[in-house]
Design an enzyme around this catalytic site. Sequence first.
Site, PDB file in Angstrom:
ATOM      1  CD  GLU A 130      22.889 -19.556  17.838  1.00 56.70           C
ATOM      2  OE1 GLU A 130      24.059 -19.764  18.157  1.00 56.70           O
ATOM      3  OE2 GLU A 130      21.979 -19.406  18.672  1.00 56.70           O
ATOM      4  CG  ASP A 184      25.464 -23.244  17.598  1.00 59.24           C
ATOM      5  OD1 ASP A 184      25.876 -24.412  17.687  1.00 59.24           O
ATOM      6  OD2 ASP A 184      25.097 -22.570  18.573  1.00 59.24           O
ATOM      7  CB  CYS A 213      28.886 -12.841  19.748  1.00 52.89           C
ATOM      8  SG  CYS A 213      27.423 -13.855  19.487  1.00 52.89           S
TER       9      CYS A 213
HETATM   10  C1  PEP Z   1      27.662 -19.256  18.372  1.00 52.39           C
HETATM   11  O1  PEP Z   1      26.983 -20.255  18.127  1.00 52.39           O
HETATM   12  O2  PEP Z   1      28.485 -18.773  17.573  1.00 52.39           O
HETATM   13  C2  PEP Z   1      27.508 -18.567  19.665  1.00 52.39           C
HETATM   14  C3  PEP Z   1      28.115 -17.435  19.914  1.00 52.39           C
HETATM   15  O3  PEP Z   1      26.766 -19.189  20.625  1.00 52.39           O
HETATM   16  P1  PEP Z   1      27.297 -20.445  21.474  1.00 52.39           P
HETATM   17  O4  PEP Z   1      28.751 -20.612  21.204  1.00 52.39           O
HETATM   18  O5  PEP Z   1      27.008 -20.161  22.901  1.00 52.39           O
HETATM   19  O6  PEP Z   1      26.463 -21.573  20.939  1.00 52.39           O
HETATM   20 MG    MG Z   2      25.336 -20.735  19.405  1.00 50.89          MG
END
Ligand code: PEP
Ligand code: MG
Length: 601
Positions: free
Chosen positions: A460, A484, A531
């Site tokens: 990320e 991110d 994700c």
């Molecule tokens: C992301 O950064 O894409 C991620 C799935 O984590 P979060 O949204 O919890 O930072």
């Molecule tokens: Mg993230």
Amino acid sequence: MTTKGETVVALEGGRQNETLEEKAYDGVGVSAGIAIGPAHVVERGLLDVPEYSITADDVADELTRFDQAIEKSIKQLRSLRVKAAALSGAASEELCYLLDAHQQMLSGSRLVRGVQDRIREQRSNAEAAVQAELSEISHAFASMEDSYLAGKIEDVREVGGRIVRNLIKSEYKAFSGLPSGTIIVAEEITPADTALMDPARIGGFASALGGAEGHTAIMARSLGLPAVLGVPSLAHAVHSGDTIIVDGVRGRVVVNPSEATAAKYQRRREALLRRQRQLDRLRGVPALTRDGVRITLQCNIELPSELPLAHQAGAEGVGLLRSEFLYMNRDDPPSEDEQYVALRSVVEGMEGEPVTVRTLDVGGEKLALSLGHHISPSVNPALGLRAIRLSLKFQPLLETQLAAILRAGAHGDVRILLPMITTVSEVKRVREVVDKVVRKLNRARVAIAEPVPPIGVMIETPGAALAADTLAKTCDYFSIGTNDLTMYTLAIDRADEQVAHLYDPLHPAVLRLIKFTTEAAAKAGLAVNLCGEMAGNPRYTALLVGLGLRDLSMAAPSLPRVKQRILSLDVKEALKRTEQIMEQSDSGMIATLLDDFNALP
Ligand code: PEP
Ligand code: MG
């Protein structure tokens, strides 16, 4: 995103002796759906508390209850101070100073005296008296227009918040006393606030601050709550009790709608619900493309309470459990046993399907009160002590969490996922901690996952994506976090409504980093899933499949729409279009190529 603006239509009736106008405000629609209901306006920085009158006979008891909450708050601050003093360096000095100041505010201050007066004279319950006093002090500070004093109000609020939490203890759930279908309106709604919203009771929410990819928006989608963020000065335009419409599809909030407007939105709402019911029929249908490629669809959850939504959507496991939500809305971090019980409930609830537990990812915009003393203010929190950096700095936190995950793994298929990894050495250090915790639990003859669960790395940051080939040698799988990844690649804060229109996962730089990661995974024979929020938007499905992804994890309510897109997809065609897309240097052109492809019959 729609542009911000306002239209006004005159309307009679409603609030006592007042002419109410229908007003419409545009913002960022972050969670689809339409909610119509009474507004509940939350004042910034104040907890939502029960309000009631007490009798003259109850005054003495109420004052004692307040005193006990003060006593408890002082004890908590003393114990935090002992911990703070044990830290090293300037952070320790700063924290001790702050905690001393908070303790002083608990003895004979204007806040304490004011609350006692309100209990005695206005017969207000203690929680409501604290809130009313905080509100009055805030307004007095604000009118001074002194930035130093304005900064101090945060401290007063924090102390007040601590007293309130000690008064209401844990049984009280914020927002739980509101009429069903209530729409929450606030200057800012934090991810922790959202975690307190029960979708069976809350209709939706709207706020002045916040962008489409921040965690408040993500929570709204996970819970299936219609939401519009980034609506300027909204909290001043709405009064508690006003009728309000939140249109999360178009990013619009309508206050005091006319009968005709309300009826129009009601029709749209029913049409959306009908469509949702049709999609729900796909629950048991496997996600198979037209040319027979199987795509695995899992869901992202924040809290065990989201499990029924995961089942309803037909999720094939939990691809991302954002464990940081277990640390929110409480004063102390959860114990190993508490975490174990919560994780075990998810693992057992998924009935043999895999559950990927990500270790703590606080910091940045996600703050957990219970870790307050671990996170000092940072000039740039998104680049500061966030996620794995925090866990490795305060290793006992990580050890406790890993122990809980390993124990939950004795009850089903569990995977460990590490957030914000940027270097190989971070993964190696975590592995050493995992080994240590395994040895300890084995010595104590505690049942744990066997073998030790796979350890994956979130890709990320641009650094992690570009080093994916070397990271692949230290971990068991990748999970691409496009939220991110987009933010750090384009240097655009995902939760800031002012730059929300610039946040673009179709930027060629982001797509190249995804491709680099899937190729590195394929070369190393490593599993890779995605994700980030891209996974839950059917607009991107063909492109992600074309980039080599076969496992996607998303908010449960998004899953049926993504599945529907997969059922209509031909992977060979998606690959061809992806190749064309990857030759482009302009995201506008990429968007056109993708949208044209999606529009093909
Ligand atoms: C992301 O950064 O894409 C991620 C799935 O984590 P979060 O949204 O919890 O930072
Ligand atoms: Mg993230």
